[in-house]
Design a protein around this motif. Structure first.
Motif, PDB file in Angstrom:
ATOM      1  N   TYR A  67      -7.597  -4.071   8.491  1.00 23.48           N
ATOM      2  CA  TYR A  67      -8.591  -3.652   7.624  1.00 23.48           C
ATOM      3  C   TYR A  67      -8.249  -3.337   6.198  1.00 23.48           C
ATOM      4  N   GLU A  68      -6.918  -3.007   5.950  1.00 17.17           N
ATOM      5  CA  GLU A  68      -6.413  -2.605   4.677  1.00 17.17           C
ATOM      6  C   GLU A  68      -6.478  -4.047   3.895  1.00 17.17           C
ATOM      7  N   GLU A 108     -10.050  -5.002   3.094  1.00 19.39           N
ATOM      8  CA  GLU A 108     -10.707  -4.198   2.091  1.00 19.39           C
ATOM      9  C   GLU A 108     -10.285  -4.512   0.567  1.00 19.39           C
ATOM     10  N   LEU A 133      -7.787   4.165  11.340  1.00 16.42           N
ATOM     11  CA  LEU A 133      -8.116   4.450  10.109  1.00 16.42           C
ATOM     12  C   LEU A 133      -8.123   5.643   9.339  1.00 16.42           C
ATOM     13  N   ARG A 152       0.976   5.197   1.069  1.00 16.69           N
ATOM     14  CA  ARG A 152      -0.053   5.924   1.945  1.00 16.69           C
ATOM     15  C   ARG A 152       0.705   7.184   1.761  1.00 16.69           C
ATOM     16  N   VAL A 202      -2.914   0.848  -4.198  1.00 15.87           N
ATOM     17  CA  VAL A 202      -2.347  -0.646  -3.598  1.00 15.87           C
ATOM     18  C   VAL A 202      -1.793  -1.260  -4.805  1.00 15.87           C
ATOM     19  N   VAL A 228       0.893  -1.121   0.081  1.00  9.12           N
ATOM     20  CA  VAL A 228      -0.129  -0.005  -0.030  1.00  9.12           C
ATOM     21  C   VAL A 228       0.912   1.192  -0.022  1.00  9.12           C
ATOM     22  N   LEU A 239      -1.437  -8.793   2.634  1.00  4.55           N
ATOM     23  CA  LEU A 239      -0.624  -7.404   2.715  1.00  4.55           C
ATOM     24  C   LEU A 239       0.776  -7.582   3.348  1.00  4.55           C
ATOM     25  N   ILE A 298      -8.229   1.957  -2.412  1.00  2.00           N
ATOM     26  CA  ILE A 298      -9.039   1.478  -1.313  1.00  2.00           C
ATOM     27  C   ILE A 298      -9.154   2.942  -0.440  1.00  2.00           C
ATOM     28  N   GLY A 299     -10.007   2.970   0.238  1.00  2.00           N
ATOM     29  CA  GLY A 299     -10.269   3.965   1.258  1.00  2.00           C
ATOM     30  C   GLY A 299     -11.760   4.410   1.421  1.00  2.00           C
ATOM     31  N   ASP A 326      -5.120  -1.456  11.664  1.00  2.00           N
ATOM     32  CA  ASP A 326      -5.433  -0.943  10.417  1.00  2.00           C
ATOM     33  C   ASP A 326      -4.751  -1.783   9.143  1.00  2.00           C
ATOM     34  N   LYS A 378      -5.920   5.242  -0.634  1.00  2.00           N
ATOM     35  CA  LYS A 378      -4.672   4.699  -0.778  1.00  2.00           C
ATOM     36  C   LYS A 378      -4.343   3.947  -2.124  1.00  2.00           C
TER      37      LYS A 378
END
Length: 744
Positions: free
Chosen positions: A431-432, A435, A283, A232, A290, A230, A446, A260-261, A428, A288
């Protein structure tokens, strides 16, 4: 110690069956909700899927036992020590035990968390009762087989014996035991009869660790799995404006580039979202970028090839700005009063002498050995999550909400973690991963680089403390502590630790400056810096009172009556015992020529710790030779593991006090890897001698309490050697740098 204990948990929480295909007894027990009569596990035992239990015991017909450990393992040793407690009361030889990691059960388990050094403390009674109850069921089964009274039978080392000298192994009666009622009363062992608790046990994963077996999140793989990295924002306060993925997509091994986001923004924008109630949620509202690829290296290269533009959405803050704002708070009058005894203002006005100091600490990253990572596979049937997280239940709940799925659809398998220190409390990265998997509809892992971890992590907040104390007739008569911290509404200090209750006029106040830099728990929250500030301050007070620094603390503790003030969380008696043991074992003030000592004592996470640091001056610079540590943590379950935790905490505390520094410029971290960020090196680590106060009290935590006193003891040793008073971390900034000593 009282032996006979009426079973205090609901029998419905103690489940057993002989459903193993190979024969045997499997006992499931809800460790922490067991005392709640309202807990309602499934009734139809024959249909249970045992991997859904918080923890359980499996006894095979050959007498060997598998114990499932429910809490996340981050190196604190609970995967070894929690099963040891069960095995002790079950009375099975430790060499006949195998240990497996349990998975998340969101319905029946109340604290499946690694944090706060609380796992053993919260699980102690229930774990013992689990083992003792299983043992009694096996004895009862053997008694029926022999047609004798169960009270005439005993069990030891997996063997049941009756009054006639006949014996049966646990494996001989497991199937019969499965059909018996759970006993209402069990006998817990006296501490003098322990055979496993209090004896050294090596880490149950050690063979797999040293041979490179897959244990950690980064090791986890499934067929067809893809990788994701990712991109960021490069600075806090920035959001994505646009990006060009042309070059990244052209690289071999890169499959796709997505953003994502949206789901994170929707989650954070809920009217019901309360940050204080969702403390583990970190969050970002920004999109972001990816990169999806076939290997770790593919996605790292792909991310570097991305061209992104970012814009400032809010202020991008600097360390200088933080320093100014925190000093304004200390100088202001609108602080929150956390505790106030007597009249501090009057004590200061009437004093013969007043001492005041301001102590400063920087932000700090966590720097886990294993960077953040997580696996996710989102299908119509379920959301499968696998990886290293300290708060699996909270992570599952957030993912269910993010993806609009039922909580029972979210399954979390825990891997061993390559360090946590509080960073993995915040999910976090979970969650990423979820998603991303939801977008690409394929299993994906990830992965983060060291630079990812350090540049956009969750940091220990920068904090300043100001302490003022009054001295009258060589006695401390007043004490005023002020705290100013970044985002301290979620961090804060604890006003009821020592010297609360020991000084008649005592006041604690706090204030905070809100920043968009994410902050959170860092090993030994609240106390990791406060202990240095207070303990170095006390050494100066001792000098002004013309008394030995250890004696000053003992005199103050003598004024505290345990239990008199219900708000005071430490035990004066236990702290005194730890202090005296540390003084004795360190040969306080009687060391060889050239050795300079510093002392500190602190209570945190329910454990009392006293430390003496020995330093020598080499080319005029302080070098730490040895740290003597005395600990009162109640019963020590696994001495080897306990010493490892104390030693690690001490070295961590010394390293960060001496070298740890982290700053921001225009919202961007100024260090992103270890070539510029100084973690303590091998040549800088001292010998740590650890001693435990003998106790038959229930055990308390060890993962964190060794760290807080280390910085204060080191500062006091440096003052004893050089006369220099240190009020700011890292100490290296206040000392002359030298190639053989403190130069990075």
């Amino acid at each position: 110690m009282e032996n006979k204990n009426k079973l205090t948990f609901s029998r419905r929480n103690f489940l057993r069956t002989s459903a193993l295909a190979s024969g045997g007894l499997l006992i499931g027990f809800n460790f922490l909700t067991s005392c709640a009569e309202t807990a309602t596990p499934p009734v139809d035992v024959s249909k249970l899927n045992f991997k859904d239990f918080n923890a359980f015991i499996k006894i095979a017909e050959n007498g060997y036992v598998t114990i499932f450990s429910p809490n996340p393992e981050i190196g604190q040793g609970v995967k070894t020590s929690m099963p040891m407690i069960i095995a002790e009361e079950l009375d099975v030889p430790w060499e006949h035990i195998s240990v497996a990691q349990g998975n998340l059960d969101t319905e029946n388990f109340s604290r499946q968390v690694a944090g706060g050094s609380q796992s053993i403390r919260f699980g102690w009674d229930a774990l013992r009762q689990t083992g003792a109850t299983a043992k009694q069921m096996l004895i009862n089964a053997a008694a029926i087989k022999w047609n004798v009274d169960a009270s005439s039978c005993t069990a030891s080392a997996g063997i049941i014996k009756n009054a006639n000298g006949e014996t049966l192994g646990y494996g001989d009666v497991v199937n019969e035991a499965a059909h018996l009622e759970v006993p209402e009363n069990v006998t817990l062992k006296d501490t003098k009869d322990y055979k496993i608790i209090g004896k050294d046990a090596i880490n149950v994963d050690i063979d797999d660790i040293i041979t490179g077996k897959p244990l950690f999140g980064l090791d986890y793989k499934v067929d067809g799995m893809l990788y994701a990295s990712v991109l960021r924002p490069p600075a806090f306060g920035q959001v994505l404006e646009s990006y060009d993925a042309t070059e990244a997509k052209a690289l071999p091994g890169v499959i796709d580039v997505i953003t994502i986001g949206e789901k994170a923004r929707k989650y954070l924008n809920q009217e019901s979202f309360d940050p204080s109630a969702h403390w583990s949620v970190r969050l970002s509202k920004t999109d972001k970028v990816v990169v999806i690829g076939k290997t770790t290296w593919d996605v790292i290269k792909g991310k570097k090839a991305l061209k992104a533009k970012w814009k400032n959405e809010s202020s991008t803050e600097n360390t200088e700005k933080h320093d100014e704002e925190l000093l304004k708070i200390l100088d202001g009058k609108n602080l929150d009063i956390r505790r106030e005894d007597g009249n501090v203002k009057k004590a200061l006005a009437e004093a013969d002498k007043v001492l005041e100091r301001t102590y400063e600490s920087p932000f700090l990253p966590h720097n886990c050995m294993e960077p953040m990572n997580f696996f996710a596979d989102v299908t119509n049937e379920k959301v499968h999550l696998v990886g290293p997280v300290q708060t699996p239940e909270a992570a599952a709940k957030v993912v269910a909400s993010l993806l609009n799925r039922n909580l029972e659809d979210v399954h979390v398998d825990m891997t061993r973690m390559g360090g946590g220190f509080g960073r993995r409390l915040y999910g976090d990265f979970v969650y990423e991963a979820a998603e991303i998997a939801n977008v690409i509809k394929k299993p994906v892992k990830l992965i983060s680089t060291r630079e990812d971890d350090m540049s956009l992590g969750v940091y220990r907040p920068a904090i300043k403390y100001r302490i003022a104390a009054s001295i009258k007739d060589k006695k401390v008569t007043g004490y005023h502590l002020k705290e100013a911290a970044i985002n301290s509404n979620m961090y804060g200090l604890i006003p009821h630790f020592f010297p609360a209750g020991a000084i008649k006029n005592y006041k604690v106040e706090s204030g905070n400056y809100q920043s968009n830099i994410t902050t959170g728990a860092w090993r030994a929250p609240y106390t990791n810096f406060l202990a240095f500030a207070e303990q170095s301050f006390f050494d100066e007070l001792a000098e002004l009172c013309e008394i030995d620094p250890i004696q000053l603390r003992l005199d103050l503790l003598d004024k505290v009556i345990d239990g008199e003030d219900p708000n005071i969380q430490y035990s004066a008696k236990r702290m005194i015992d730890a202090i005296k043991l540390a003084a004795e074992k360190s040969n306080w003030r009687n060391t060889k020529e050239g050795v300079h000592q510093g002392f500190a004592a602190y209570y945190s996470h329910n454990t009392h710790v006293a430390e003496v640091v020995d330093i020598v001056l080499k080319n005029g610079l302080p070098m730490v030779e040895k740290v003597t540590v005395a600990v009162d943590c109640g019963i020590v379950v696994n001495p080897t593991g306990a010493k490892n935790q104390i030693e690690g905490g001490v070295i961590d505390g010394i390293g960060h006090a001496m070298y740890g520094d982290f700053s921001f410029k225009d919202g961007a971290p100024q260090d992103v890897n270890f070539n510029t960020y100084h973690l303590i090196r091998m040549k800088e680590t001292p010998i740590v001698d650890t001693y435990f106060v003998e106790s038959d009290l229930s055990p308390t935590g060890l993962g964190e309490p060794g760290l807080p006193p280390a910085g204060g003891a080191l500062a006091n040793a440096i003052k004893a050697a050089t006369g220099q008073i240190l009020t700011k971390q890292p100490f290296v900034k206040s000392l002359i740098k030298h190639d053989e000593g403190l130069k990075v």
